[in-house]
Design a protein around this motif. Structure first.
Motif, PDB file in Angstrom:
ATOM      1  N   GLY A 286       2.516 -47.467-100.299  1.00  0.00           N
ATOM      2  CA  GLY A 286       1.638 -48.519-100.801  1.00  0.00           C
ATOM      3  C   GLY A 286       0.623 -48.954 -99.757  1.00  0.00           C
ATOM      4  O   GLY A 286      -0.565 -49.114-100.052  1.00  0.00           O
ATOM      5  N   GLY A 287       1.075 -49.144 -98.522  1.00  0.00           N
ATOM      6  CA  GLY A 287       0.162 -49.572 -97.467  1.00  0.00           C
ATOM      7  C   GLY A 287      -0.894 -48.527 -97.161  1.00  0.00           C
ATOM      8  O   GLY A 287      -2.082 -48.850 -97.003  1.00  0.00           O
ATOM      9  N   PHE A 288      -0.478 -47.251 -97.090  1.00  0.00           N
ATOM     10  CA  PHE A 288      -1.457 -46.188 -96.822  1.00  0.00           C
ATOM     11  C   PHE A 288      -2.462 -46.080 -97.971  1.00  0.00           C
ATOM     12  O   PHE A 288      -3.667 -45.926 -97.738  1.00  0.00           O
ATOM     13  CB  PHE A 288      -0.750 -44.850 -96.616  1.00  0.00           C
ATOM     14  N   THR A 289      -1.971 -46.143 -99.204  1.00  0.00           N
ATOM     15  CA  THR A 289      -2.870 -46.043-100.356  1.00  0.00           C
ATOM     16  C   THR A 289      -3.857 -47.204-100.382  1.00  0.00           C
ATOM     17  O   THR A 289      -5.032 -47.033-100.741  1.00  0.00           O
ATOM     18  CB  THR A 289      -2.071 -46.007-101.664  1.00  0.00           C
ATOM     19  N   ALA A 290      -3.392 -48.397-100.006  1.00  0.00           N
ATOM     20  CA  ALA A 290      -4.280 -49.561 -99.975  1.00  0.00           C
ATOM     21  C   ALA A 290      -5.427 -49.340 -99.002  1.00  0.00           C
ATOM     22  O   ALA A 290      -6.599 -49.619 -99.314  1.00  0.00           O
ATOM     23  CB  ALA A 290      -3.487 -50.811 -99.586  1.00  0.00           C
ATOM     24  N   LEU A 291      -5.108 -48.831 -97.826  1.00  0.00           N
ATOM     25  CA  LEU A 291      -6.152 -48.569 -96.835  1.00  0.00           C
ATOM     26  C   LEU A 291      -7.059 -47.436 -97.282  1.00  0.00           C
ATOM     27  O   LEU A 291      -8.295 -47.533 -97.205  1.00  0.00           O
ATOM     28  CB  LEU A 291      -5.509 -48.234 -95.487  1.00  0.00           C
ATOM     29  N   PHE A 292      -6.470 -46.359 -97.773  1.00  0.00           N
ATOM     30  CA  PHE A 292      -7.232 -45.193 -98.229  1.00  0.00           C
ATOM     31  C   PHE A 292      -8.201 -45.583 -99.344  1.00  0.00           C
ATOM     32  O   PHE A 292      -9.391 -45.261 -99.307  1.00  0.00           O
ATOM     33  CB  PHE A 292      -6.249 -44.123 -98.704  1.00  0.00           C
ATOM     34  N   GLY A 293      -7.695 -46.288-100.357  1.00  0.00           N
ATOM     35  CA  GLY A 293      -8.544 -46.689-101.471  1.00  0.00           C
ATOM     36  C   GLY A 293      -9.669 -47.620-101.039  1.00  0.00           C
ATOM     37  O   GLY A 293     -10.795 -47.522-101.543  1.00  0.00           O
ATOM     38  N   SER A 294      -9.368 -48.512-100.101  1.00  0.00           N
ATOM     39  CA  SER A 294     -10.390 -49.455 -99.626  1.00  0.00           C
ATOM     40  C   SER A 294     -11.526 -48.727 -98.908  1.00  0.00           C
ATOM     41  O   SER A 294     -12.706 -49.067 -99.081  1.00  0.00           O
ATOM     42  CB  SER A 294      -9.751 -50.480 -98.681  1.00  0.00           C
ATOM     43  N   LEU A 295     -11.185 -47.729 -98.106  1.00  0.00           N
ATOM     44  CA  LEU A 295     -12.212 -46.992 -97.372  1.00  0.00           C
ATOM     45  C   LEU A 295     -13.057 -46.130 -98.309  1.00  0.00           C
ATOM     46  O   LEU A 295     -14.294 -46.096 -98.183  1.00  0.00           O
ATOM     47  CB  LEU A 295     -11.559 -46.119 -96.301  1.00  0.00           C
ATOM     48  N   VAL A 296     -12.413 -45.444 -99.242  1.00  0.00           N
ATOM     49  CA  VAL A 296     -13.170 -44.608-100.179  1.00  0.00           C
ATOM     50  C   VAL A 296     -14.077 -45.474-101.039  1.00  0.00           C
ATOM     51  O   VAL A 296     -15.218 -45.102-101.322  1.00  0.00           O
ATOM     52  CB  VAL A 296     -12.207 -43.777-101.048  1.00  0.00           C
ATOM     53  N   MET A 297     -13.589 -46.633-101.435  1.00  0.00           N
ATOM     54  CA  MET A 297     -14.372 -47.528-102.288  1.00  0.00           C
ATOM     55  C   MET A 297     -15.703 -47.900-101.633  1.00  0.00           C
ATOM     56  O   MET A 297     -16.719 -48.090-102.313  1.00  0.00           O
ATOM     57  CB  MET A 297     -13.569 -48.795-102.568  1.00  0.00           C
ATOM     58  N   LEU A 298     -15.729 -47.983-100.299  1.00  0.00           N
ATOM     59  CA  LEU A 298     -16.940 -48.381 -99.597  1.00  0.00           C
ATOM     60  C   LEU A 298     -18.013 -47.300 -99.602  1.00  0.00           C
ATOM     61  O   LEU A 298     -19.173 -47.584 -99.288  1.00  0.00           O
ATOM     62  CB  LEU A 298     -16.603 -48.748 -98.141  1.00  0.00           C
ATOM     63  N   THR A 299     -17.637 -46.059 -99.945  1.00  0.00           N
ATOM     64  CA  THR A 299     -18.577 -44.949 -99.785  1.00  0.00           C
ATOM     65  C   THR A 299     -19.069 -44.341-101.093  1.00  0.00           C
ATOM     66  O   THR A 299     -20.097 -43.666-101.092  1.00  0.00           O
ATOM     67  CB  THR A 299     -17.914 -43.822 -98.961  1.00  0.00           C
ATOM     68  N   VAL A 300     -18.344 -44.536-102.202  1.00  0.00           N
ATOM     69  CA  VAL A 300     -18.743 -43.869-103.442  1.00  0.00           C
ATOM     70  C   VAL A 300     -19.926 -44.597-104.074  1.00  0.00           C
ATOM     71  O   VAL A 300     -19.978 -45.829-104.086  1.00  0.00           O
ATOM     72  CB  VAL A 300     -17.567 -43.793-104.445  1.00  0.00           C
ATOM     73  N   PRO A 301     -20.912 -43.870-104.601  1.00  0.00           N
ATOM     74  CA  PRO A 301     -22.107 -44.505-105.162  1.00  0.00           C
ATOM     75  C   PRO A 301     -21.919 -45.047-106.573  1.00  0.00           C
ATOM     76  O   PRO A 301     -22.654 -45.940-106.991  1.00  0.00           O
ATOM     77  CB  PRO A 301     -23.142 -43.371-105.146  1.00  0.00           C
ATOM     78  N   SER A 302     -20.971 -44.499-107.338  1.00  0.00           N
ATOM     79  CA  SER A 302     -20.780 -44.926-108.721  1.00  0.00           C
ATOM     80  C   SER A 302     -20.054 -46.268-108.776  1.00  0.00           C
ATOM     81  O   SER A 302     -19.015 -46.450-108.123  1.00  0.00           O
ATOM     82  CB  SER A 302     -19.969 -43.872-109.487  1.00  0.00           C
ATOM     83  N   VAL A 303     -20.593 -47.199-109.558  1.00  0.00           N
ATOM     84  CA  VAL A 303     -19.984 -48.528-109.661  1.00  0.00           C
ATOM     85  C   VAL A 303     -18.576 -48.434-110.246  1.00  0.00           C
ATOM     86  O   VAL A 303     -17.622 -49.018-109.724  1.00  0.00           O
ATOM     87  CB  VAL A 303     -20.865 -49.456-110.523  1.00  0.00           C
ATOM     88  N   LYS A 304     -18.423 -47.666-111.334  1.00  0.00           N
ATOM     89  CA  LYS A 304     -17.119 -47.589-111.980  1.00  0.00           C
ATOM     90  C   LYS A 304     -16.097 -46.838-111.131  1.00  0.00           C
ATOM     91  O   LYS A 304     -14.921 -47.210-111.091  1.00  0.00           O
ATOM     92  CB  LYS A 304     -17.255 -46.924-113.354  1.00  0.00           C
ATOM     93  N   VAL A 305     -16.538 -45.796-110.436  1.00  0.00           N
ATOM     94  CA  VAL A 305     -15.604 -45.077-109.565  1.00  0.00           C
ATOM     95  C   VAL A 305     -15.191 -45.963-108.396  1.00  0.00           C
ATOM     96  O   VAL A 305     -14.030 -45.945-107.973  1.00  0.00           O
ATOM     97  CB  VAL A 305     -16.239 -43.757-109.073  1.00  0.00           C
ATOM     98  N   ALA A 306     -16.119 -46.753-107.886  1.00  0.00           N
ATOM     99  CA  ALA A 306     -15.763 -47.699-106.830  1.00  0.00           C
ATOM    100  C   ALA A 306     -14.733 -48.706-107.324  1.00  0.00           C
ATOM    101  O   ALA A 306     -13.781 -49.058-106.608  1.00  0.00           O
ATOM    102  CB  ALA A 306     -17.009 -48.426-106.326  1.00  0.00           C
ATOM    103  N   LEU A 307     -14.902 -49.167-108.565  1.00  0.00           N
ATOM    104  CA  LEU A 307     -13.918 -50.076-109.148  1.00  0.00           C
ATOM    105  C   LEU A 307     -12.561 -49.385-109.296  1.00  0.00           C
ATOM    106  O   LEU A 307     -11.507 -50.011-109.110  1.00  0.00           O
ATOM    107  CB  LEU A 307     -14.402 -50.575-110.507  1.00  0.00           C
TER     108      LEU A 307
END
Length: 530
Positions: A286-307
């Motif tokens: 859970g902790g690794f996924t939380a960090l991983f998802g947070s970092l990827v979210m900052l880089t993807v251009p699509s609004v829905k994919v970021a969500l």
């Protein structure tokens, strides 16, 4: 009379299933406006029944129908403070999604079919939340996944949507198998699948400090089922790829169904705490996924994919809290995430304009590291001080403290942006006041959730040993690094190394690409007419 009241949670699913199953698809498509009215009426019945269930629980305590079956295996409804809260949450979000769908799919030739599938999915989710028997819970768990699949492939002529749904289906079957085997093991240990009985006996085992090996295996399988359902690393990729489904489906998925993994762990929390290794698995993944998802979210251009990656990160953080024994905090997290994520998806059409209006006009400048460090120190001190006033510390409640630390990081980011702006001296007073209000509100909500759910979920666990302390430290340090990345990213974006890192993160470190390649080879997708 009390026996009849215990059946209240069944009214909503029955009304929804009547709309979803009793009306033929051809007739539903021919009468889209009538189907919209029927679906809204069924959703309101579900919401009313859920609210009535909550009131009944407040007045008379937990409601339980008893099991209709043989040998403790069968169908039953159970509503305590936690399940009543989840019933109200899911029915509320479902009602909004159904109402939103009327205009969103207006003119679609298959609008009636959409409402049928939406009602069935919502009914399965409500039956899951109100389950009083693990047999029914497993059936509703599987039914929710199968019904959602029909919504994900609503447009069958879109190959990417079909591929994403197929990846999700494969992962879900693994989670379903894990839950079914866990139920079989628990039946062997306790002689029943009645959830209230299992929870009471599990609490007795916890007091005795012993648990059979079969319980450890069963809890581990429950954890596996929860991780799969909540799209945790490395089985997360499908969630960011189902954006070709109608937006109301995304809202229901991210605000309701994806929370089922967290619901399962919190629902069975008196049982889950019997297996410390399984809780460690929850905390680490859970902790690794939380960090991983947070970092990827900052880089993807699509609004829905970021969500979508935001949801992956939030689910990871919620399961991390469970792994650290903060089950009431995890329940509060489920509620907060569902409400804001439903709003985020249903209003995603205006997100681009909002982001553009907030973007800086000139070239990005490197923030002052000294200001960043000062606001970070001040925010952590503020969070620790307010936490002490509420009687919450890292030793007593490490899971709640971990989330409080992330709140502190958000406050630090806000204060740093105020100091970097014009008239910083004048604005700092109000900024500090707002920051204090946010921290106080966080601890007040945590305290309220703990009081509300007392007796319904396992009590908070204190920090136990070096491992828990290391996990909390890594969480705080990792999210501090993620915040620094977000803060300094605009100014560093012109550097080659940072640009390469952004590309890798935007592609999710290519984990999902391998999953896509594997599924495409095993089961090639061809477009079909809807």
């Amino acid at each position: 009379m009390s026996a009849l009241i215990a059946w209240l949670p069944a009214l909503g699913p029955l009304a929804l299933l009547l709309v979803g199953l009793a009306i033929p698809t051809a007739r539903a498509n021919a009468e889209p406006r009538a189907m919209a009215r029927r679906a809204r009426l069924a959703a309101f019945v579900a919401l009313g029944a859920s609210l009535a269930t909550g009131i009944a629980v407040i007045v008379s305590g937990p409601l339980y129908t008893g099991t209709l079956g043989i040998g403790g295996v069968g169908l039953a409804l159970y509503a305590d403070a936690f399940s009543a809260l989840m019933l109200v949450l899911v029915s509320f979000v479902g009602t909004i999604v159904v109402a939103y769908s009327k205009n969103y799919l207006d003119g679609d030739e298959n609008q009636g079919r959409f409402f049928k599938r939406l009602c069935v999915t919502l009914a399965a989710a409500l039956l899951l939340m109100g389950s009083g028997n693990l047999f029914q819970l497993a059936l509703a768990w599987i039914a929710t996944s199968l019904a959602l699949h029909q919504l994900l492939v609503f447009y069958k002529d879109r190959p990417q949507a079909v591929l994403a749904a197929r990846k999700k289906a494969i992962a879900s079957r693994a989670g379903d198998a894990a839950l079914l085997v866990a139920a079989a093991l628990l039946l062997g240990v306790f002689g029943t699948l009645e959830i209230p009985v299992i929870l009471v006996e599990a609490a007795t085992m916890a007091q005795a400090g012993t648990a059979p090996g079969a319980v450890h295996v069963a809890v581990f399988l429950v954890v596996v089922a929860a991780l799969v359902k909540s799209a945790q690393f490395p089985l997360h990729g499908w969630l960011g790829e189902v954006m070709e489904t109608p937006t109301p489906v995304s809202a229901l998925l991210h605000a309701g169904i994806i929370n089922a993994g967290g619901f399962l762990v919190v629902r069975l929390s008196p049982l889950v705490v019997l297996s410390a290794p399984s809780m460690d698995v929850l905390a680490l993944i859970g902790g690794f996924t939380a960090l991983f998802g947070s970092l990827v979210m900052l880089t993807v251009p699509s609004v829905k994919v970021a969500l979508a990656y935001s949801t992956i990160a939030q689910m990871g953080f919620m399961l991390l809290q469970c792994g650290l024994g903060a089950f009431s905090a995890a329940a509060l997290h489920i509620v907060a995430h569902a409400l804001y994520k439903a709003h985020a998806f249903l209003s995603s059409g205006s997100a681009v304009e909002t982001i553009r209006s907030a973007a800086p006009a000139g070239p990005a400048t490197l923030p002052n590291p000294a200001i960043y460090a000062a606001t970070l120190a001040a925010s952590i001190a503020l969070t620790l001080a307010v936490g002490a006033l509420f009687g919450t510390s890292v030793l007593d409640n490490p899971g709640a403290f971990a989330l409080a630390a992330v709140v502190a990081l958000g406050v630090a980011h806000y204060l740093a942006s105020v100091l970097a702006g014009e008239n910083a001296a004048k604005a700092m007073g109000s900024a500090l006041g707002l920051a204090t209000l946010v921290v106080v509100a966080y601890y007040a909500l945590q305290t309220g959730a703990e009081a509300l759910l007392a007796g319904a979920v396992a009590p908070n666990l204190a920090l136990e040993g070096t491992f828990d302390g290391l996990v909390v430290t890594l969480v705080v340090a990792s999210f501090a690094a993620a915040l620094a990345l977000q803060t300094f990213a605009p100014a560093l974006s012109r550097h080659r190394a940072f640009a390469a890192l952004s590309v890798h993160l935007a592609n999710g470190l290519y984990v999902n690409a391998y999953a896509t390649r594997l599924v495409s080879r095993l089961a090639p997708v061809t477009a079909k007419k809807s």
